[in-house]
Motif scaffolding. Structure first.
Motif, PDB file in Angstrom:
ATOM      1  N   ALA A  32       0.822  -1.208   0.000  1.00 19.04           N
ATOM      2  CA  ALA A  32       0.000   0.000   0.000  1.00 19.04           C
ATOM      3  C   ALA A  32       0.856   1.258   0.000  1.00 19.04           C
ATOM      4  O   ALA A  32       0.534   2.251  -0.670  1.00 19.04           O
ATOM      5  CB  ALA A  32      -0.934  -0.005   1.204  1.00 19.04           C
ATOM      6  N   ALA A  33       1.958   1.234   0.742  1.00 23.53           N
ATOM      7  CA  ALA A  33       2.842   2.399   0.791  1.00 23.53           C
ATOM      8  C   ALA A  33       3.496   2.648  -0.564  1.00 23.53           C
ATOM      9  O   ALA A  33       3.596   3.801  -1.022  1.00 23.53           O
ATOM     10  CB  ALA A  33       3.904   2.211   1.870  1.00 23.53           C
ATOM     11  N   PHE A  34       3.951   1.583  -1.226  1.00 20.28           N
ATOM     12  CA  PHE A  34       4.523   1.752  -2.563  1.00 20.28           C
ATOM     13  C   PHE A  34       3.467   2.228  -3.558  1.00 20.28           C
ATOM     14  O   PHE A  34       3.751   3.058  -4.426  1.00 20.28           O
ATOM     15  CB  PHE A  34       5.149   0.446  -3.038  1.00 20.28           C
ATOM     16  N   ALA A  35       2.251   1.691  -3.445  1.00 15.15           N
ATOM     17  CA  ALA A  35       1.178   2.118  -4.352  1.00 15.15           C
ATOM     18  C   ALA A  35       0.888   3.609  -4.184  1.00 15.15           C
ATOM     19  O   ALA A  35       0.677   4.334  -5.175  1.00 15.15           O
ATOM     20  CB  ALA A  35      -0.079   1.290  -4.086  1.00 15.15           C
ATOM     21  N   ARG A  36       0.885   4.084  -2.950  1.00 12.34           N
ATOM     22  CA  ARG A  36       0.661   5.498  -2.692  1.00 12.34           C
ATOM     23  C   ARG A  36       1.800   6.333  -3.270  1.00 12.34           C
ATOM     24  O   ARG A  36       1.568   7.399  -3.878  1.00 12.34           O
ATOM     25  CB  ARG A  36       0.531   5.725  -1.190  1.00 12.34           C
ATOM     26  N   LEU A  37       3.043   5.860  -3.118  1.00 10.52           N
ATOM     27  CA  LEU A  37       4.198   6.577  -3.666  1.00 10.52           C
ATOM     28  C   LEU A  37       4.073   6.715  -5.180  1.00 10.52           C
ATOM     29  O   LEU A  37       4.274   7.811  -5.739  1.00 10.52           O
ATOM     30  CB  LEU A  37       5.479   5.844  -3.278  1.00 10.52           C
ATOM     31  N   ILE A  38       3.744   5.619  -5.850  1.00 13.86           N
ATOM     32  CA  ILE A  38       3.617   5.656  -7.315  1.00 13.86           C
ATOM     33  C   ILE A  38       2.425   6.506  -7.734  1.00 13.86           C
ATOM     34  O   ILE A  38       2.509   7.285  -8.705  1.00 13.86           O
ATOM     35  CB  ILE A  38       3.494   4.225  -7.880  1.00 13.86           C
ATOM     36  N   ARG A  39       1.317   6.379  -7.034  1.00 15.93           N
ATOM     37  CA  ARG A  39       0.122   7.160  -7.367  1.00 15.93           C
ATOM     38  C   ARG A  39       0.407   8.658  -7.265  1.00 15.93           C
ATOM     39  O   ARG A  39       0.037   9.446  -8.153  1.00 15.93           O
ATOM     40  CB  ARG A  39      -1.023   6.758  -6.432  1.00 15.93           C
ATOM     41  N   ASP A  40       1.085   9.081  -6.218  1.00 18.93           N
ATOM     42  CA  ASP A  40       1.426  10.493  -6.063  1.00 18.93           C
ATOM     43  C   ASP A  40       2.415  10.925  -7.151  1.00 18.93           C
ATOM     44  O   ASP A  40       2.276  12.010  -7.736  1.00 18.93           O
ATOM     45  CB  ASP A  40       2.036  10.740  -4.687  1.00 18.93           C
ATOM     46  N   LEU A  41       3.401  10.092  -7.421  1.00 22.48           N
ATOM     47  CA  LEU A  41       4.415  10.420  -8.426  1.00 22.48           C
ATOM     48  C   LEU A  41       3.779  10.650  -9.794  1.00 22.48           C
ATOM     49  O   LEU A  41       4.209  11.536 -10.550  1.00 22.48           O
ATOM     50  CB  LEU A  41       5.448   9.300  -8.481  1.00 22.48           C
ATOM     51  N   ARG A  42       2.748   9.892 -10.100  1.00 22.73           N
ATOM     52  CA  ARG A  42       2.108  10.016 -11.417  1.00 22.73           C
ATOM     53  C   ARG A  42       1.340  11.322 -11.591  1.00 22.73           C
ATOM     54  O   ARG A  42       0.912  11.641 -12.701  1.00 22.73           O
ATOM     55  CB  ARG A  42       1.173   8.826 -11.653  1.00 22.73           C
ATOM     56  N   THR A  43       1.188  12.103 -10.537  1.00 22.81           N
ATOM     57  CA  THR A  43       0.539  13.408 -10.689  1.00 22.81           C
ATOM     58  C   THR A  43       1.501  14.452 -11.238  1.00 22.81           C
ATOM     59  O   THR A  43       1.060  15.534 -11.641  1.00 22.81           O
ATOM     60  CB  THR A  43      -0.021  13.904  -9.343  1.00 22.81           C
ATOM     61  N   TYR A  44       2.816  14.139 -11.254  1.00 24.80           N
ATOM     62  CA  TYR A  44       3.766  15.136 -11.751  1.00 24.80           C
ATOM     63  C   TYR A  44       4.834  14.579 -12.688  1.00 24.80           C
ATOM     64  O   TYR A  44       5.638  15.334 -13.219  1.00 24.80           O
ATOM     65  CB  TYR A  44       4.454  15.859 -10.582  1.00 24.80           C
ATOM     66  N   SER A  45       4.881  13.262 -12.904  1.00 27.85           N
ATOM     67  CA  SER A  45       5.913  12.702 -13.781  1.00 27.85           C
ATOM     68  C   SER A  45       5.377  11.470 -14.497  1.00 27.85           C
ATOM     69  O   SER A  45       4.688  10.640 -13.890  1.00 27.85           O
ATOM     70  CB  SER A  45       7.148  12.315 -12.969  1.00 27.85           C
ATOM     71  N   ASP A  46       5.736  11.358 -15.790  1.00 29.23           N
ATOM     72  CA  ASP A  46       5.395  10.143 -16.543  1.00 29.23           C
ATOM     73  C   ASP A  46       6.618   9.255 -16.775  1.00 29.23           C
ATOM     74  O   ASP A  46       6.569   8.311 -17.554  1.00 29.23           O
ATOM     75  CB  ASP A  46       4.738  10.499 -17.884  1.00 29.23           C
ATOM     76  N   THR A  47       7.720   9.553 -16.077  1.00 25.52           N
ATOM     77  CA  THR A  47       8.919   8.735 -16.198  1.00 25.52           C
ATOM     78  C   THR A  47       8.635   7.308 -15.719  1.00 25.52           C
ATOM     79  O   THR A  47       8.102   7.119 -14.625  1.00 25.52           O
ATOM     80  CB  THR A  47      10.054   9.321 -15.350  1.00 25.52           C
ATOM     81  N   PRO A  48       8.976   6.283 -16.499  1.00 24.58           N
ATOM     82  CA  PRO A  48       8.797   4.909 -16.030  1.00 24.58           C
ATOM     83  C   PRO A  48       9.595   4.671 -14.750  1.00 24.58           C
ATOM     84  O   PRO A  48      10.737   5.107 -14.613  1.00 24.58           O
ATOM     85  CB  PRO A  48       9.341   4.061 -17.184  1.00 24.58           C
ATOM     86  N   VAL A  49       8.972   3.970 -13.808  1.00 27.25           N
ATOM     87  CA  VAL A  49       9.595   3.684 -12.519  1.00 27.25           C
ATOM     88  C   VAL A  49       9.566   2.182 -12.275  1.00 27.25           C
ATOM     89  O   VAL A  49       8.512   1.548 -12.372  1.00 27.25           O
ATOM     90  CB  VAL A  49       8.889   4.433 -11.370  1.00 27.25           C
ATOM     91  N   GLY A  50      10.732   1.621 -11.969  1.00 29.76           N
ATOM     92  CA  GLY A  50      10.836   0.202 -11.667  1.00 29.76           C
ATOM     93  C   GLY A  50      11.245  -0.019 -10.229  1.00 29.76           C
ATOM     94  O   GLY A  50      11.548   0.928  -9.486  1.00 29.76           O
ATOM     95  N   ILE A  51      11.266  -1.277  -9.830  1.00 29.15           N
ATOM     96  CA  ILE A  51      11.715  -1.655  -8.493  1.00 29.15           C
ATOM     97  C   ILE A  51      12.640  -2.857  -8.620  1.00 29.15           C
ATOM     98  O   ILE A  51      12.395  -3.750  -9.439  1.00 29.15           O
ATOM     99  CB  ILE A  51      10.531  -1.959  -7.556  1.00 29.15           C
ATOM    100  N   GLN A  52      13.708  -2.853  -7.853  1.00 31.21           N
ATOM    101  CA  GLN A  52      14.641  -3.973  -7.866  1.00 31.21           C
ATOM    102  C   GLN A  52      14.260  -4.939  -6.745  1.00 31.21           C
ATOM    103  O   GLN A  52      14.236  -4.560  -5.570  1.00 31.21           O
ATOM    104  CB  GLN A  52      16.076  -3.487  -7.671  1.00 31.21           C
TER     105      GLN A  52
END
Length: 371
Positions: free
Chosen positions: A80-100
């Motif tokens: 849930a915390a990662f989902a919130r991080l990605i959801r917020d990030l998508r309001t200002y950036s369309d850069t693809p984001v991955g996780i290792q």
């Protein structure tokens, strides 16, 4: 035209340029849960102009974290915390984001590096560690438990489960961590794998468990999203992984459907002498794997510092993608500044454009001073 700033297809994902922000551990999580520090760290890098940003090594089970302050992805709170991080990030950036996704194996259960130099965690924060064999990373570290069949099944399932969680959280890409002396590297290297069963000895056997994990991840992760892997080209110690073995492992992963091969080195032997102060010190491994799997996307990393250096590596065909770590910690606008240096549009976010070359008279003076 700069080749560094040309698009590149990475499986189903098209990157706007060849610059990748490599995973960098922040050692700032609480019970595996990313904190506000992670949001600002990744958020700033998502505005950096890079074609891809990959989050830090994230444990697929509690025992798989490097330190007690690492991120994890084995429960609902973390997801849930990662989902919130990605959801917020998508309001200002369309850069693809991955996780290792990672398992530290015998190098787990440590302090963050700024606490007692990252040595073994104190008793109240420590846990049992696991590896290919019961050999400690250093003489004064705890000896790991050699994984048995049930333990290997548990780890394989944990990687697959973490992949499904990463998908639900909204990540665009997964990078499998098989480098730097962590669990999968421990199975691959004859220096840390002394097994006499089907998982030790010849390269085919040493690759067996890492390839099991890789296949489970490939099966769990949607084909509509990109999947890559980071692995070592060398242990920098006699008797360790050879370039030929890295070529074979990379070719197997490419055939399995991995969309890029990210070449690094070291970390498996505490006494290894690594020439990390030399520019391009790992590029030869990327070149060798590219030669063995010419259709693969191959990523180079390691003391790549200047735009001209990165451009040359791509232009000469030595790598398809360029990963940066400390260079973007030093300068989060590295990609924007590289674009200017290579004659490409700066492409700053509109909110920052008044600090760019066209609108800020101080730009040339600042960069002549080394910034």
């Amino acid at each position: 035209m700069s080749l560094l700033f040309t698009p590149r297809a990475v499986g189903p994902l098209t990157l706007k340029n060849r610059i990748v922000v490599a995973p960098m551990c922040q050692y700032s999580a609480v019970d595996g849960v990313p904190q506000p520090w992670h949001a600002q760290h990744i958020g700033r890098l998502a505005l950096s102009g890079a074609g891809l940003v990959v989050l830090e090594a994230t444990g697929v089970e509690a025992a798989g974290r490097i330190s007690w302050a690492d991120t994890g992805l084995w429960n609902d709170v973390q997801e849930a915390a990662f989902a919130r991080l990605i959801r917020d990030l998508r309001t200002y950036s369309d850069t693809p984001v991955g996780i290792q996704l990672a398992h530290a194996g015998r190098k787990a259960s440590t302090n963050p590096p700024w606490i007692e130099r990252g040595g073994p965690a104190p008793a109240d924060k420590a846990w049992e560690t696991f590896s290919a064999s019961a050999q400690p990373f250093k003489p004064d570290w705890q000896a790991p438990t050699a994984l048995d069949a049930a333990g290997m099944d548990r780890v394989v399932a944990a990687f697959a489960d973490a992949a499904r969680r990463a998908d639900r959280a909204g990540f665009d890409l997964i990078e499998l961590h098989a480098a730097h002396g962590y669990l999968l590297n421990q199975f691959l290297s004859p220096l840390s794998n002394a097994r006499t069963d089907d998982y030790g000895g010849a390269l085919e056997n040493r690759m067996r468990f890492p390839l099991r994990v890789a296949q489970a991840l490939r099966d769990a992760w949607p084909r509509t999203k990109a999947l890559g892997v980071r692995f070592n080209g060398s242990d920098w110690t006699e008797g360790g992984i050879t370039v030929e073995e890295a070529q074979a492992f990379g070719a197997a992963l490419h055939a399995m459907g991995y969309d890029y091969l990210h070449l690094s080195s070291g970390g498996n032997v505490a006494t290894a002498r690594i020439p990390g102060d030399q520019l391009n010190y790992q590029v030869a491994f990327a070149e060798a794997v590219k030669a063995a799997a010419p259709q693969a996307n191959v990523m180079a990393v390691g003391m790549i510092v200047t735009p001209q250096q990165a451009e040359a590596l791509v232009a000469e065909g030595r790598a398809d993608l360029i990963a940066l770590a400390r260079a973007v910690l030093d300068d989060p606008n590295w990609a924007h500044h590289a674009a200017v240096a290579l004659g490409e549009p700066e492409a700053l976010p509109v909110q920052y454009q008044r600090a760019g070359t066209e609108l800020w008279p101080g730009y040339a003076t600042a960069h002549a001073a080394g910034r």
